[in-house]
Design a protein around this motif. Structure first.
Motif, PDB file in Angstrom:
ATOM      1  N   LEU A  44      30.702  35.471  34.882  1.00  0.00           N
ATOM      2  CA  LEU A  44      32.164  35.423  34.984  1.00  0.00           C
ATOM      3  C   LEU A  44      32.738  34.371  34.049  1.00  0.00           C
ATOM      4  O   LEU A  44      33.790  34.568  33.434  1.00  0.00           O
ATOM      5  N   ALA A  48      35.443  35.096  31.154  1.00  0.00           N
ATOM      6  CA  ALA A  48      36.720  34.385  31.133  1.00  0.00           C
ATOM      7  C   ALA A  48      36.942  33.668  29.803  1.00  0.00           C
ATOM      8  O   ALA A  48      38.034  33.737  29.221  1.00  0.00           O
ATOM      9  N   ASP A  61      39.410  41.405  33.129  1.00  0.00           N
ATOM     10  CA  ASP A  61      39.861  40.162  33.750  1.00  0.00           C
ATOM     11  C   ASP A  61      38.751  39.668  34.677  1.00  0.00           C
ATOM     12  O   ASP A  61      38.282  40.414  35.538  1.00  0.00           O
ATOM     13  N   ARG A  63      38.769  37.704  37.193  1.00  0.00           N
ATOM     14  CA  ARG A  63      39.122  37.754  38.624  1.00  0.00           C
ATOM     15  C   ARG A  63      38.911  39.163  39.189  1.00  0.00           C
ATOM     16  O   ARG A  63      38.387  39.342  40.282  1.00  0.00           O
ATOM     17  N   ARG A  66      35.148  39.951  39.349  1.00  0.00           N
ATOM     18  CA  ARG A  66      34.534  39.328  40.529  1.00  0.00           C
ATOM     19  C   ARG A  66      34.855  40.132  41.786  1.00  0.00           C
ATOM     20  O   ARG A  66      33.981  40.438  42.589  1.00  0.00           O
ATOM     21  N   ARG A  67      36.098  40.491  41.952  1.00  0.00           N
ATOM     22  CA  ARG A  67      36.506  41.252  43.136  1.00  0.00           C
ATOM     23  C   ARG A  67      35.778  42.594  43.175  1.00  0.00           C
ATOM     24  O   ARG A  67      35.293  43.024  44.213  1.00  0.00           O
TER      25      ARG A  67
END
Length: 136
Positions: A44, A48, A61, A63, A66-67
């Motif tokens: 991640l 990023a 993205d 985030r 990760r989700r």
């Protein structure tokens, strides 16, 4: 089994629900219920940073990635000091710090690192190379 990010490819492909980009071999390993699937905080971090640099091969993205990984049953593998210290003893095969942390995590934790990167797969230890679908 840790899934390595290669140009945002493996982890983002799995996390975004785009499994057709994975080879049959990779899909079989990922779909095997006997395998615990992990993703590294290093992956991640790499996404990023490289997305922030506007690299065209890192569009996802972090985030959302990760989700998506968490929603698809993956567990997060944090980076701890044992992992960082272990990078020092790795052979100088690859200079990419993200890949070196992934290899160190796999080695320290005794888990398999799944990668499509032919350079990363040269490291000794629990590294498993799989073909990229485009490599057939």
């Amino acid at each position: 089994m840790v899934i390595e990010t290669v140009a945002g490819y493996s982890s983002s492909t799995v996390g975004s629900g785009d499994p057709e980009r994975l080879s049959t071999q990779a899909r079989q390993l990922i779909n095997n219920p006997d395998n615990e699937l992990l993703f590294s905080a290093a992956s991640l971090w790499e996404v990023a940073i490289k997305r922030g640099l506007n690299r065209p091969d890192f569009k996802v993205d972090a985030r959302l990635l990760r989700r998506g990984l968490l929603d698809n049953g993956y567990s997060e593998l944090p980076i701890v000091s044992d992992h960082v210290v272990a990078t020092e003893s790795l052979p100088p095969i690859h200079k990419d710090p993200f890949d070196r942390v992934l290899v160190a995590q796999a080695t320290v934790e005794g888990i398999t690192l799944l990668t499509t990167d032919s350079v990363v797969s040269q490291y000794p230890g629990p590294i498993r190379a799989v073909k990229d679908k485009k490599d057939k």
